[in-house]
Every structure is written in structure tokens, then in C-alpha cells.
Enzyme design. Structure first.
Site, PDB file in Angstrom:
ATOM      1  N   ARG A   4      -4.621 -10.992   4.018  1.00 17.09           N
ATOM      2  CA  ARG A   4      -4.250 -12.104   2.781  1.00 17.09           C
ATOM      3  C   ARG A   4      -2.619 -11.239   2.170  1.00 17.09           C
ATOM      4  O   ARG A   4      -1.946 -11.991   1.696  1.00 17.09           O
ATOM      5  CB  ARG A   4      -4.519 -12.835   1.455  1.00 17.09           C
ATOM      6  CG  ARG A   4      -5.856 -13.625   2.441  1.00 17.09           C
ATOM      7  CD  ARG A   4      -7.240 -13.938   0.513  1.00 17.09           C
ATOM      8  NE  ARG A   4      -6.406 -13.945  -0.947  1.00 17.09           N
ATOM      9  CZ  ARG A   4      -7.378 -13.475  -1.634  1.00 17.09           C
ATOM     10  NH1 ARG A   4      -8.407 -12.678  -1.394  1.00 17.09           N
ATOM     11  NH2 ARG A   4      -7.066 -14.129  -2.579  1.00 17.09           N
ATOM     12  N   HIS A  53     -15.623  -6.259 -13.777  1.00 17.94           N
ATOM     13  CA  HIS A  53     -14.206  -6.086 -12.926  1.00 17.94           C
ATOM     14  C   HIS A  53     -13.277  -6.678 -13.608  1.00 17.94           C
ATOM     15  O   HIS A  53     -13.303  -7.635 -14.137  1.00 17.94           O
ATOM     16  CB  HIS A  53     -14.604  -7.242 -11.583  1.00 17.94           C
ATOM     17  CG  HIS A  53     -13.131  -7.148 -10.288  1.00 17.94           C
ATOM     18  ND1 HIS A  53     -13.293  -6.582  -9.652  1.00 17.94           N
ATOM     19  CD2 HIS A  53     -12.550  -8.557 -10.725  1.00 17.94           C
ATOM     20  CE1 HIS A  53     -12.715  -6.660  -8.791  1.00 17.94           C
ATOM     21  NE2 HIS A  53     -12.257  -7.941  -9.307  1.00 17.94           N
ATOM     22  N   ASP A 103     -14.960 -10.891   2.999  1.00 19.83           N
ATOM     23  CA  ASP A 103     -13.916 -10.604   2.265  1.00 19.83           C
ATOM     24  C   ASP A 103     -12.843  -9.771   2.276  1.00 19.83           C
ATOM     25  O   ASP A 103     -11.501  -9.337   2.422  1.00 19.83           O
ATOM     26  CB  ASP A 103     -14.789 -10.282   0.676  1.00 19.83           C
ATOM     27  CG  ASP A 103     -13.572 -10.511  -0.321  1.00 19.83           C
ATOM     28  OD1 ASP A 103     -12.641 -11.055  -0.678  1.00 19.83           O
ATOM     29  OD2 ASP A 103     -13.246  -8.743  -0.744  1.00 19.83           O
ATOM     30  N   SER A 133     -13.594 -14.001  -3.326  1.00 21.50           N
ATOM     31  CA  SER A 133     -13.791 -12.828  -3.069  1.00 21.50           C
ATOM     32  C   SER A 133     -13.813 -12.299  -4.182  1.00 21.50           C
ATOM     33  O   SER A 133     -14.755 -11.134  -4.102  1.00 21.50           O
ATOM     34  CB  SER A 133     -12.117 -12.623  -2.218  1.00 21.50           C
ATOM     35  OG  SER A 133     -11.411 -11.187  -2.870  1.00 21.50           O
ATOM     36  N   LYS A 187     -18.182  -9.768  -3.881  1.00 24.21           N
ATOM     37  CA  LYS A 187     -18.774  -8.868  -3.752  1.00 24.21           C
ATOM     38  C   LYS A 187     -19.293  -7.748  -5.052  1.00 24.21           C
ATOM     39  O   LYS A 187     -20.523  -7.124  -4.930  1.00 24.21           O
ATOM     40  CB  LYS A 187     -17.672  -7.522  -4.963  1.00 24.21           C
ATOM     41  CG  LYS A 187     -16.583  -8.265  -2.986  1.00 24.21           C
ATOM     42  CD  LYS A 187     -15.051  -7.093  -3.046  1.00 24.21           C
ATOM     43  CE  LYS A 187     -13.681  -7.853  -4.117  1.00 24.21           C
ATOM     44  NZ  LYS A 187     -12.558  -7.889  -3.591  1.00 24.21           N
TER      45      LYS A 187
HETATM   46  N1  URA Z   1      -9.166  -9.424  -6.737  1.00 21.97           N
HETATM   47  C1  URA Z   1     -10.198  -9.226  -5.470  1.00 21.97           C
HETATM   48  O1  URA Z   1     -11.007  -8.586  -5.526  1.00 21.97           O
HETATM   49  N2  URA Z   1      -9.686 -10.474  -5.143  1.00 21.97           N
HETATM   50  C2  URA Z   1      -9.204 -11.132  -4.906  1.00 21.97           C
HETATM   51  O2  URA Z   1      -8.668 -11.982  -4.035  1.00 21.97           O
HETATM   52  C3  URA Z   1      -7.528 -10.829  -5.999  1.00 21.97           C
HETATM   53  C4  URA Z   1      -8.403  -9.723  -7.066  1.00 21.97           C
END
Ligand code: URA
Length: 430
Positions: free
Chosen positions: A168, A82, A161, A183, A187
Site C-alpha cells: 500500500r 495506538h 498486514d 490494519s 495488529k
Molecule cells: N497505521 C497502520 O497500522 N495501518 C495503516 O493502514 C495506517 C496506519
């Protein structure tokens, strides 16, 4: 629990119990708590922060809000990657096939771009026919047969999320370290990988604007990884200038393909790609740096890229006679000197206006729009030499884009010192 009491407690800097965070998160996901109350709480968190215990409880609750991907039927250590996002960041497009070619199983769930940052799914969907919406059984089938898949976040994984992130995004509450860490990690944990490679970008076109914030986010991500018994490696990388030469969805996919084919890669893009591939290889005990380069030279990475694209319905032959946007414009240097700096934020915003990005989640993007940087940092230019080329189907945007691209390049009498974009690295679980 009264939601007003919960909001007031955070407003006043108090620490929530794990039970209250669960009640709030699951209640909001089920639609029982209105967005205005959730927004007030998110803003209080941005200002007051969360303790490690609260951040863990939020991560747990977001994972519990949906199902988890069960990759246990696939042998070997499963890997996920990620990036916190930036401009020109197409590293995932190269890293996933290279690692899969070495036998590392990867189920990569990716997002779409928003604002000036690009998203891996948009880059892949610029390939005709590519299907990013895979069911859980398709994900498992593709990883078991081809070795990897790259697909969009499915709605049944961490729905809390998904809902909180959308809120957000429109309430100025994205930039909170514990909210970002929970967040991302919720995931990744729900997606079932054993080894997680994280790229925390730092700089003017990143969420984290300075090194101290980047280190703090890395720490939060590692803390959550350790709690879930995951092997997590966080690399801090610079996002002051765009990564590589291309910015824009199809242009970036083309640049990733060129790297995989071993064709004259941008040195920064190649360095980051090889870094993540060698980290992935050594953490899954499949080899190291030498093998990373060999996966490109042998053509194994490109072959795997084509397999991944084809099994998801895409046609990799599109890269043999690439499509091009209907309008192009060369932006030229207005003085002699060396390209000293390129402002990634300005480049990203301009690419968005040319059609490469979206302001709202359901805006349509133009997959051929974007910018190719011709003269990167350190290159000597004369008046009239090309700095960049703009690609768009919206000719009315060209004059403003030309001006902002001109301003985003700093040309100096001095050549900038060559610096690696890799700023540091930390890991847990090894
Ligand atoms: N990427 C994400 O998956 N979540 C966030 O809060 C910010 C960047």
C-alpha cells in the site's frame, strides 16, 4: 477463485464473500498471488470501499495469517495504545510508563516512522543499547516483571498486514478507511490486549485530513473492536500543528523524559498525555485524572520509564548529559506579532530532510536530527527572536530547511484562540 474475477468484482463495486477475502489474503501472504494483482485489488478498494462484513473478513484473515500473543498468564486487564501518527507525537513514550507505574500491564507493539510521520521505535532506538526486537516470551516476561514493554511488531504477528502495508505504501493505497481500520485492529487484536486506546489524528499532517473522515475511521475501529469483544476507546485529536516542542527522534525522547520528570512540559503534550493516562486508568478501573497527574509528580512514571528502558538494554542516563547533533541553526522571526499557526506537515517534511525521517523503509535515520520549536502558537515575537532551532549532521540541508521552517510559521497581529487538541471521544465495550 480466479484472482482476476476477484479484482473485477471490486472494480465493479460488488461485495466479496468472506471466503474469497480469506483466500485472497492468505494466498497473497504465502506468495501465491503476485503483487501486481494485489495492488490492483487494493486500488479498487480505495475507490469502491469495503462493506463492514468485508472489513471484518479482512481483519479476521490478517489475524489468522500469523500467531497471536497470549497474555493470559499476566493478571489484570492488559492495555494497548495506538496513534494513527503525526508530527511530534511522543505521547506513547510517556503514557506507557505512567500507566505501567499504576499497575496497568502493557505490551506495546510499535512501528517505525515513514515519510514525515515519526515512529515510536525510532524514538526509543535513539537511546543507546535499546533493543526493540523482543521474542514473544521476552514480551511476556517483561510485562510480567516490569509491567510493560515497547517493542517492534514481530514478523509472526499479522504477516498479511505487514506485506499488504508495504505494498500500500508504494502504490498510493494507504488512505482507505476500511484498509486502515483492519490494519490497525488486526495488529491490536493479535497482540492480545483487553483494552485498546486509539488516537485518531485529524489535520494537515495526519492520514485523516478532516473531521468527517476522522469520525468515519473511529466508527470503523469501534465496529471491529466490538466484534472482537474488546474495550476500545477512540480519541480524535488535532494534527494541524506539531505536538509539543520537539520533532525528531532523540529530541522527542528527551521531551518525553522532561514531562515524566515534571519539568516545564508543553501544555498540549501534557494535556494529551494526561488524557490517555486517565482514560487508561479509568477503563482498567485503576483510578482517574487526579492519579494521572500524581504519577508524574511522585516520580513513579519516570522511575518506570527507566526500568522499561534498562530491561530492554537501553541506558536512561543518556538523558543526563544529552547528545546533540553536529550542526545547529536558529530560525528567527522576520516580523513582529504572535505565532498564529505552525504547519505540522511542513515541519515534518523538513525534519525528514534534516535526517530525522526516512523515505524508504530501509533508509537510515539520524537519531539526533530534528527541530525544536521555540515559539509555539500564541507566543509574541519580535523580528530576530528565535522561532525554532534545526539540528542535523547534514549542513548542506540547512539553507532550504531554514526557508521552509520560516514559511511554516504564520505570524499575525492577532493572538490565536487557545484550543484543546482533543476533539472528541467514543468508546465501545464498557
Ligand atoms: N497505521 C497502520 O497500522 N495501518 C495503516 O493502514 C495506517 C496506519
Amino acid at each position: 477463485m480466479r484472482i482476476v474475477d476477484f479484482i473485477e468484482a471490486k472494480r465493479d463495486g460488488k461485495v466479496h464473500s468472506a471466503d474469497d477475502i480469506h483466500t485472497f489474503t492468505l494466498g497473497f501472504t504465502r506468495g501465491e498471488i503476485p503483487a501486481y494483482q494485489a495492488s490492483a485489488w487494493l486500488m479498487a478498494v480505495c475507490i469502491r470501499g469495503l462493506s463492514s462484513g468485508e472489513m471484518f473478513a479482512l481483519t479476521d484473515a490478517m489475524i489468522e495469517s500469523g500467531c497471536r500473543l497470549d497474555l493470559s498468564s499476566i493478571p489484570g486487564m492488559k492495555l494497548d495504545k495506538h496513534s494513527t501518527g503525526g508530527v511530534g507525537d511522543k505521547v506513547t513514550l510517556a503514557v506507557v510508563p505512567l500507566l505501567a507505574a499504576a499497575g496497568v500491564p502493557i505490551a506495546k507493539l510499535s512501528g517505525r516512522g515513514l515519510g514525515f510521520t515519526g515512529g515510536t521505535i525510532d524514538k526509543l532506538e535513539s537511546i543507546p543499547g535499546f533493543n526493540s526486537a523482543l521474542s514473544q516470551s521476552e514480551i511476556i516476561h517483561n510485562v510480567a516483571t516490569v509491567g510493560a514493554c515497547i517493542c517492534s511488531q514481530t514478523g509472526d504477528l499479522t504477516p498479511a498486514d505487514g506485506k499488504l502495508y508495504s505494498l500500500r505504501d508504494v502504490t498510493g493505497t494507504v488512505e482507505s478507511i476500511p484498509l486502515i481500520a483492519s490494519s490497525i485492529m488486526s495488529k491490536k487484536i493479535a497482540a492480545g490486549a483487553d483494552v485498546i486506546l486509539l488516537d485518531v489524528k485529524i489535520g494537515r499532517a495526519a492520514f485523516m485530513k478532516n473531521r468527517a473522515d476522522g469520525e468515519a475511521l473511529a466508527e470503523a475501529l469501534l465496529e471491529i473492536g466490538e466484534r472482537y469483544d474488546k474495550k476500545v476507546s477512540v480519541t480524535l485529536t488535532s494534527m494541524d500543528a506539531p505536538l509539543g516542542r520537539a520533532v525528531g527522534n532523540f529530541l522527542e525522547a528527551q521531551e518525553a523524559v522532561s514531562l515524566l520528570k515534571g519539568e516545564n512540559a508543553d501544555p498540549d503534550f501534557e494535556e494529551e498525555t494526561l488524557h490517555f493516562v486517565s482514560r487508561g486508568l479509568s477503563l482498567t478501573q485503576k483510578g482517574g485524572e487526579v492519579q494521572a497527574k500524581h504519577l508524574i509528580e511522585s516520580g513513579a512514571g519516570f522511575k518506570k520509564f527507566c526500568e522499561i528502558i534498562k530491561v530492554q538494554g537501553g541506558n536512561p542516563e543518556v538523558f543526563e548529559t544529552p547528545k546533540i547533533a553536529s550542526h545547529q541553526k536558529v530560525v528567527s522571526a522576520e516580523k513582529n506579532g504572535y505565532v498564529y499557526d505552525i504547519d505540522a506537515l511542513a515541519i515534518g517534511k523538513t525534519a525528514m530532510r534534516l535526517g530525522a525521517g526516512r523515505e524508504e523503509l530501509d533508509d537510515k535515520i539520524d537519531s539526533l536530527a530534528g527541530i525544536i520549536i521555540h515559539s509555539g502558537i500564541g507566543i509574541k515575537v519580535k523580528i530576530g527572536d528565535p522561532l525554532a532551532v534545526l539540528y542535523t549532521s547534514k549542513p548542506s540541508e540547512i539553507p532550504d530547511a531554514e526557508t521552509s521552517i520560516g514559511i511554516s510559521f504564520t505570524i499575525s497581529d492577532h493572538r490565536a484562540e487557545t484550543k484543546s487538541r482533543i476533539l472528541g471521544e467514543r468508546s465501545v465495550g464498557f
